[in-house]
Design an enzyme around this catalytic site. Structure first.
Site, PDB file in Angstrom:
ATOM      1  N   HIS A   1      71.304   3.001  35.754  1.00  0.00           N
ATOM      2  CA  HIS A   1      72.750   3.019  35.603  1.00  0.00           C
ATOM      3  C   HIS A   1      73.375   2.085  36.635  1.00  0.00           C
ATOM      4  O   HIS A   1      72.717   1.672  37.587  1.00  0.00           O
ATOM      5  CB  HIS A   1      73.313   4.419  35.907  1.00  0.00           C
ATOM      6  CG  HIS A   1      72.751   5.523  35.098  1.00  0.00           C
ATOM      7  ND1 HIS A   1      73.375   6.006  33.983  1.00  0.00           N
ATOM      8  CD2 HIS A   1      71.642   6.279  35.264  1.00  0.00           C
ATOM      9  CE1 HIS A   1      72.673   7.007  33.481  1.00  0.00           C
ATOM     10  NE2 HIS A   1      71.608   7.189  34.245  1.00  0.00           N
TER      11      HIS A   1
ATOM     12  N   GLU B   1      71.049   5.353  39.894  1.00  0.00           N
ATOM     13  CA  GLU B   1      72.296   4.589  39.909  1.00  0.00           C
ATOM     14  C   GLU B   1      72.164   3.431  40.883  1.00  0.00           C
ATOM     15  O   GLU B   1      71.706   3.610  42.017  1.00  0.00           O
ATOM     16  CB  GLU B   1      73.465   5.469  40.377  1.00  0.00           C
ATOM     17  CG  GLU B   1      73.811   6.605  39.447  1.00  0.00           C
ATOM     18  CD  GLU B   1      74.746   6.192  38.315  1.00  0.00           C
ATOM     19  OE1 GLU B   1      75.129   5.003  38.240  1.00  0.00           O
ATOM     20  OE2 GLU B   1      75.088   7.066  37.507  1.00  0.00           O
TER      21      GLU B   1
ATOM     22  N   HIS C   1      71.182   2.952  30.600  1.00  0.00           N
ATOM     23  CA  HIS C   1      72.213   3.789  30.003  1.00  0.00           C
ATOM     24  C   HIS C   1      72.734   3.140  28.724  1.00  0.00           C
ATOM     25  O   HIS C   1      72.996   3.815  27.731  1.00  0.00           O
ATOM     26  CB  HIS C   1      73.333   4.006  31.019  1.00  0.00           C
ATOM     27  CG  HIS C   1      74.078   5.275  30.829  1.00  0.00           C
ATOM     28  ND1 HIS C   1      75.192   5.578  31.569  1.00  0.00           N
ATOM     29  CD2 HIS C   1      73.897   6.328  30.010  1.00  0.00           C
ATOM     30  CE1 HIS C   1      75.658   6.761  31.192  1.00  0.00           C
ATOM     31  NE2 HIS C   1      74.893   7.231  30.252  1.00  0.00           N
TER      32      HIS C   1
END
Length: 182
Positions: free
Chosen positions: A33, A119, A158
């Site tokens: 992500h 992330e 994602h």
């Protein structure tokens, strides 16, 4: 890098309440992500505050859009390469949302159930940093050692698992360079 008791020893731990048990205990995919809060701004505490439900929504006009949001990831890789872990890898972090993935010959939904969410502090415009790629590659190698069902073929984004909703980590992420780093 080493993983002990489902925590990356090289990461700074910041516990998030936004997780629960994996229904089958499976860890077999990795979802990449990107995140910046507010969008396009790097650094600061906003990401950690969001993942720990302590973000002051009045501190920036964009944050009003996040009211009531309960999200997390297993790991954040900041622009300078710092690693921050929010959820143990054997637990289900809330990073993928509504998601679908072609897993071999079957289509699977709800990737939070069996994936690790990483992330990268960034967005779809600015190139990611060398330290992010290098640390991500080391993290991936440690994860593949600790969780044998996770392979390079089981790394996705994602954007690929929620294409109508998400586009991260976006065109600024260099997948070929990540492969070379691995």
């Amino acid at each position: 890098m080493r993983i002990e008791a489902n925590w990356l020893q090289n990461a700074r731990p910041v516990a998030s309440p936004n997780f629960n048990e994996r229904p089958d205990g499976e860890v077999s995919a990795l979802v990449l992500h990107s995140i910046s809060l507010p969008p396009g701004h790097f650094g600061g505490e906003a990401i950690e505050k969001l993942f720990t439900n302590s973000l002051d929504l009045s501190s920036h006009s964009y944050f009003a859009n996040l009211e009531g949001l309960k999200v997390s990831a297993h790991l954040l890789i900041r622009r300078d390469g710092e690693l921050v872990q929010f959820v143990p890898f054997d637990k289900r972090a809330w990073h993928a949302g509504r998601s679908c993935w072609q897993d071999g010959h079957r289509q699977r939904r709800g990737l939070n159930d069996f994936s690790i969410g990483v992330e990268l502090e960034g967005d779809e415009i600015h190139p990611y940093t060398e330290r992010q790629y290098r640390n991500l590659a080391q993290v991936i190698n440690a994860l593949m050692s600790a969780y044998p069902a996770l392979t390079q073929a089981r790394i996705t984004s994602h954007a690929r698992i929620a294409p109508l909703r998400k586009s991260d980590p976006g065109p600024a992420f260099d997948w070929q360079y990540l492969q070379r780093c691995l």
